[in-house]
Design an enzyme around this catalytic site. Sequence first.
Site, PDB file in Angstrom:
ATOM      1  N   ASP A   1      12.337 -23.146-128.060  1.00  0.00           N
ATOM      2  CA  ASP A   1      13.630 -22.591-128.645  1.00  0.00           C
ATOM      3  C   ASP A   1      14.002 -21.099-128.138  1.00  0.00           C
ATOM      4  OD1 ASP A   1      11.987 -20.788-129.905  1.00  0.00           O
ATOM      5  OD2 ASP A   1      12.082 -21.455-131.856  1.00  0.00           O
ATOM      6  N   SER A   2      14.801 -20.528-128.791  1.00  0.00           N
ATOM      7  CA  SER A   2      15.356 -19.041-128.334  1.00  0.00           C
ATOM      8  C   SER A   2      14.348 -18.111-128.194  1.00  0.00           C
ATOM      9  CB  SER A   2      16.323 -18.600-129.248  1.00  0.00           C
ATOM     10  OG  SER A   2      17.452 -19.560-129.373  1.00  0.00           O
TER      11      SER A   2
ATOM     12  N   HIS B   1      23.710 -18.976-125.907  1.00  0.00           N
ATOM     13  CA  HIS B   1      24.001 -18.251-127.177  1.00  0.00           C
ATOM     14  C   HIS B   1      25.436 -17.797-127.076  1.00  0.00           C
ATOM     15  CE1 HIS B   1      19.619 -18.538-127.353  1.00  0.00           C
ATOM     16  NE2 HIS B   1      19.704 -18.608-128.512  1.00  0.00           N
TER      17      HIS B   1
END
Length: 186
Positions: free
Chosen positions: A101-102, A58
């Site tokens: 995922d995140s 990110h």
Amino acid sequence: MNVSKYVAIFSFVFIQLISVGKVFANADEWMTTFRENIAQTWQQPEHYDLYIPAITWHARFAYDKEKTDRYNERPWGGGFGLSRWDEKGNWHGLYAMAFKDSWNKWEPIAGYGWESTWRPLADENFHLGLGFTAGVTARDNWNYIPLPVLLPLASVGYGPVTFQMTYIPGTYNNGNVYFAWMRFQF
């Protein structure tokens, strides 16, 4: 307004309409090529591919630190694909992959990828790629509603092993994610 101004305006509008027609004709030609490449990759694959997600990062300039501290950046998962190299040496692939995922929730993605490929060294095994992927994904925080994706692709590889990556654009605290995986061709 005199006649020459009307003629000039009419000519301008007429030329624009002709140009729009050419754009739509080119778009139709592009879509036909796109569909044919997908069909050929499905019907005549040269390779079977194994996908192993490697990193999710990110962009720190686009997130609050407390958010990035909570995010998963080790996307466990895997995938499978079919691929081929065309007569120009460009890569075409169909793939399906699932990864964490995140939020550490499973995210599936499936689609078509294309990369223009360069072999800048005397050793033809070394290759660089730049292209796009078009597909469908689904996320837990969107109740797994299928979402279309159109993203850039880049890669560096040697022989049957390729490090492939994309960047998901976004806004502050949303998107702006670098995602990369290993692709092994068999």
